[in-house]
Scaffold this motif. Structure first.
Motif, PDB file in Angstrom:
ATOM      1  N   VAL A  97       1.028  -1.236  -0.381  1.00  0.00           N
ATOM      2  CA  VAL A  97      -0.074   0.014   0.078  1.00  0.00           C
ATOM      3  C   VAL A  97       1.284   0.949  -0.298  1.00  0.00           C
ATOM      4  N   LYS A  98       0.901   2.065  -1.031  1.00  0.00           N
ATOM      5  CA  LYS A  98       1.658   3.113  -1.363  1.00  0.00           C
ATOM      6  C   LYS A  98       0.561   4.545  -1.110  1.00  0.00           C
ATOM      7  N   ASP A  99       1.053   5.832  -0.989  1.00  0.00           N
ATOM      8  CA  ASP A  99      -0.307   6.822  -1.499  1.00  0.00           C
ATOM      9  C   ASP A  99      -0.815   6.588  -2.489  1.00  0.00           C
ATOM     10  N   ARG A 100      -0.768   6.161  -3.563  1.00  0.00           N
ATOM     11  CA  ARG A 100      -0.997   6.192  -4.641  1.00  0.00           C
ATOM     12  C   ARG A 100      -2.292   4.850  -4.991  1.00  0.00           C
ATOM     13  N   GLY A 101      -2.246   4.061  -4.214  1.00  0.00           N
ATOM     14  CA  GLY A 101      -2.768   3.162  -3.725  1.00  0.00           C
ATOM     15  C   GLY A 101      -1.733   2.049  -3.803  1.00  0.00           C
ATOM     16  N   LEU A 102      -2.399   0.616  -3.907  1.00  0.00           N
ATOM     17  CA  LEU A 102      -1.906  -0.412  -4.155  1.00  0.00           C
ATOM     18  C   LEU A 102      -1.235  -0.968  -5.274  1.00  0.00           C
ATOM     19  N   GLU A 103      -0.090  -1.267  -4.709  1.00  0.00           N
ATOM     20  CA  GLU A 103       1.458  -1.377  -5.969  1.00  0.00           C
ATOM     21  C   GLU A 103       2.037  -2.434  -5.634  1.00  0.00           C
ATOM     22  N   LEU A 104       2.352  -2.603  -7.058  1.00  0.00           N
ATOM     23  CA  LEU A 104       2.840  -4.145  -6.861  1.00  0.00           C
ATOM     24  C   LEU A 104       4.020  -4.031  -6.971  1.00  0.00           C
ATOM     25  N   GLY A 105       4.936  -5.019  -6.810  1.00  0.00           N
ATOM     26  CA  GLY A 105       6.472  -5.124  -6.706  1.00  0.00           C
ATOM     27  C   GLY A 105       7.302  -6.364  -6.919  1.00  0.00           C
ATOM     28  N   TYR A 106       8.367  -6.931  -7.796  1.00  0.00           N
ATOM     29  CA  TYR A 106       9.061  -7.667  -7.263  1.00  0.00           C
ATOM     30  C   TYR A 106      10.602  -7.531  -7.738  1.00  0.00           C
ATOM     31  N   TRP A 107      11.272  -8.501  -7.117  1.00  0.00           N
ATOM     32  CA  TRP A 107      13.682  -8.914  -7.600  1.00  0.00           C
ATOM     33  C   TRP A 107      12.872 -10.284  -7.525  1.00  0.00           C
ATOM     34  N   VAL A 108      14.092 -10.672  -8.215  1.00  0.00           N
ATOM     35  CA  VAL A 108      14.652 -11.965  -8.839  1.00  0.00           C
ATOM     36  C   VAL A 108      15.800 -11.507  -8.769  1.00  0.00           C
ATOM     37  N   GLY A 109      16.212 -13.018  -8.036  1.00  0.00           N
ATOM     38  CA  GLY A 109      18.068 -13.095  -8.589  1.00  0.00           C
ATOM     39  C   GLY A 109      19.622 -13.513  -9.361  1.00  0.00           C
ATOM     40  N   GLU A 110      19.846 -12.245 -10.041  1.00  0.00           N
ATOM     41  CA  GLU A 110      20.536 -12.539 -10.850  1.00  0.00           C
ATOM     42  C   GLU A 110      20.725 -14.089 -11.678  1.00  0.00           C
ATOM     43  N   PRO A 111      20.861 -14.925 -11.060  1.00  0.00           N
ATOM     44  CA  PRO A 111      20.827 -15.947 -11.800  1.00  0.00           C
ATOM     45  C   PRO A 111      20.008 -16.491 -12.033  1.00  0.00           C
ATOM     46  N   TYR A 112      18.535 -15.750 -11.650  1.00  0.00           N
ATOM     47  CA  TYR A 112      16.926 -16.070 -12.850  1.00  0.00           C
ATOM     48  C   TYR A 112      16.555 -15.519 -13.724  1.00  0.00           C
ATOM     49  N   TRP A 113      17.489 -14.020 -13.963  1.00  0.00           N
ATOM     50  CA  TRP A 113      17.342 -12.944 -14.880  1.00  0.00           C
ATOM     51  C   TRP A 113      16.738 -14.245 -16.288  1.00  0.00           C
ATOM     52  N   LYS A 114      16.054 -13.122 -16.568  1.00  0.00           N
ATOM     53  CA  LYS A 114      15.795 -14.079 -18.685  1.00  0.00           C
ATOM     54  C   LYS A 114      15.171 -15.504 -18.524  1.00  0.00           C
ATOM     55  N   ARG A 115      14.086 -15.132 -17.558  1.00  0.00           N
ATOM     56  CA  ARG A 115      13.892 -17.126 -18.056  1.00  0.00           C
ATOM     57  C   ARG A 115      12.650 -16.670 -17.344  1.00  0.00           C
ATOM     58  N   GLY A 116      11.493 -15.187 -17.456  1.00  0.00           N
ATOM     59  CA  GLY A 116      10.414 -15.213 -17.529  1.00  0.00           C
ATOM     60  C   GLY A 116       9.209 -15.516 -15.921  1.00  0.00           C
ATOM     61  N   PHE A 117      10.451 -15.111 -15.048  1.00  0.00           N
ATOM     62  CA  PHE A 117      10.326 -15.749 -14.178  1.00  0.00           C
ATOM     63  C   PHE A 117       8.770 -14.702 -12.631  1.00  0.00           C
ATOM     64  N   ALA A 118       9.494 -13.734 -13.275  1.00  0.00           N
ATOM     65  CA  ALA A 118       9.114 -11.945 -12.951  1.00  0.00           C
ATOM     66  C   ALA A 118       7.802 -12.389 -13.522  1.00  0.00           C
ATOM     67  N   THR A 119       7.508 -12.143 -14.814  1.00  0.00           N
ATOM     68  CA  THR A 119       6.288 -12.044 -15.175  1.00  0.00           C
ATOM     69  C   THR A 119       5.440 -13.044 -14.886  1.00  0.00           C
ATOM     70  N   GLU A 120       5.957 -14.498 -14.860  1.00  0.00           N
ATOM     71  CA  GLU A 120       5.086 -15.034 -14.264  1.00  0.00           C
ATOM     72  C   GLU A 120       4.569 -14.630 -12.562  1.00  0.00           C
ATOM     73  N   ALA A 121       5.163 -14.151 -11.759  1.00  0.00           N
ATOM     74  CA  ALA A 121       5.043 -13.429 -10.511  1.00  0.00           C
ATOM     75  C   ALA A 121       3.958 -12.319 -10.628  1.00  0.00           C
ATOM     76  N   ALA A 122       4.501 -11.388 -11.464  1.00  0.00           N
ATOM     77  CA  ALA A 122       3.744 -10.401 -11.897  1.00  0.00           C
ATOM     78  C   ALA A 122       2.115 -11.224 -12.186  1.00  0.00           C
ATOM     79  N   HIS A 123       1.541 -11.820 -12.897  1.00  0.00           N
ATOM     80  CA  HIS A 123       1.046 -11.776 -13.510  1.00  0.00           C
ATOM     81  C   HIS A 123       0.268 -12.520 -12.282  1.00  0.00           C
ATOM     82  N   ALA A 124       0.431 -13.527 -11.131  1.00  0.00           N
ATOM     83  CA  ALA A 124      -0.286 -14.260 -10.094  1.00  0.00           C
ATOM     84  C   ALA A 124      -0.499 -13.418  -9.192  1.00  0.00           C
ATOM     85  N   LEU A 125       0.052 -12.354  -8.876  1.00  0.00           N
ATOM     86  CA  LEU A 125      -0.086 -11.207  -8.194  1.00  0.00           C
ATOM     87  C   LEU A 125      -0.568 -10.316  -8.369  1.00  0.00           C
ATOM     88  N   VAL A 126      -0.971  -9.371  -9.999  1.00  0.00           N
ATOM     89  CA  VAL A 126      -1.797  -9.239 -10.249  1.00  0.00           C
ATOM     90  C   VAL A 126      -3.653  -9.985 -10.670  1.00  0.00           C
TER      91      VAL A 126
END
Length: 193
Positions: A97-126
């Motif tokens: 919860v931020k001033d503008r309302g609910l906000e999505l946030g995420y980070w993935v460790g560098e060894p796991y970049w460029k594999r679509g994990f952030a997109t998969e997690a973001a879809h689930a949270l949206v």
């Protein structure tokens, strides 16, 4: 699953933390056993400088503080991202919860970049945000120098909403782009295909 203070739409959403299972991830509550992997992945300037609240260096004390904070009942929700099958910790994601309302946030460790994990997690949270709260808009911010994160939010249907500045613990004042996804657009994109 949701316990709002009253029927007002502008109240901060309290979201229960169900375990979320995607094609390759199990998203669950962060726990003490995650500390070694959390420290190893989060103690990375390339990760920290893209986020507002992640300090650098990042050690065991910071990991313990994060896990304790994530365990408190508060508006929003935090998840540990783990690989299905192995349970390997790869990052974190949440709704804050931020001033503008609910906000999505995420980070993935560098060894796991460029594999679509952030997109998969973001879809689930949206999906969680719109299914389990009455919000009409979900927000997200991205550093202007982070094209990978911009691709993630575009794949989720977020639309550009302006620019601003963010105070990053690791990088100081930095320019960001703000994006938003409204309920109507989410409903039309429900089948993420």
């Amino acid at each position: 699953m949701i316990a709002d203070k009253d029927d007002s739409e502008d109240e901060s959403p309290f979201i229960e933390r169900p375990v979320l299972v995607t094609k390759r991830l199990i998203m669950r509550a962060p726990r003490e056993g995650d500390i070694p992997a959390l420290v190893q992945l989060a103690d990375n300037l390339h990760v920290a400088q893209m986020l507002a609240r992640m300090p650098h260096p990042y050690g065991e004390a910071e990991a313990r503080s994060f896990i304790a904070m994530a365990g408190h009942k508060r508006p929003g929700v935090s998840y540990a991202l783990t690989l299905a099958g192995t349970g390997t910790f790869i990052g974190c994601a949440g709704l804050n919860v931020k001033d503008r309302g609910l906000e999505l946030g995420y980070w993935v460790g560098e060894p796991y970049w460029k594999r679509g994990f952030a997109t998969e997690a973001a879809h689930a949270l949206v999906d969680l945000a719109f299914r389990e709260t009455r919000i009409q808009v979900l927000n997200v911010s991205v550093r202007v120098i982070n094209p990978a994160s911009r691709r993630v939010i575009h794949k989720c249907g977020f639309q550009y909403a302006g620019q601003g500045m963010m105070n990053s613990l690791a990088a100081g004042q930095v320019p960001i782009e703000r994006y938003r996804l409204d309920r109507r657009t989410w409903e039309s994109l429900r089948n993420w295909a």
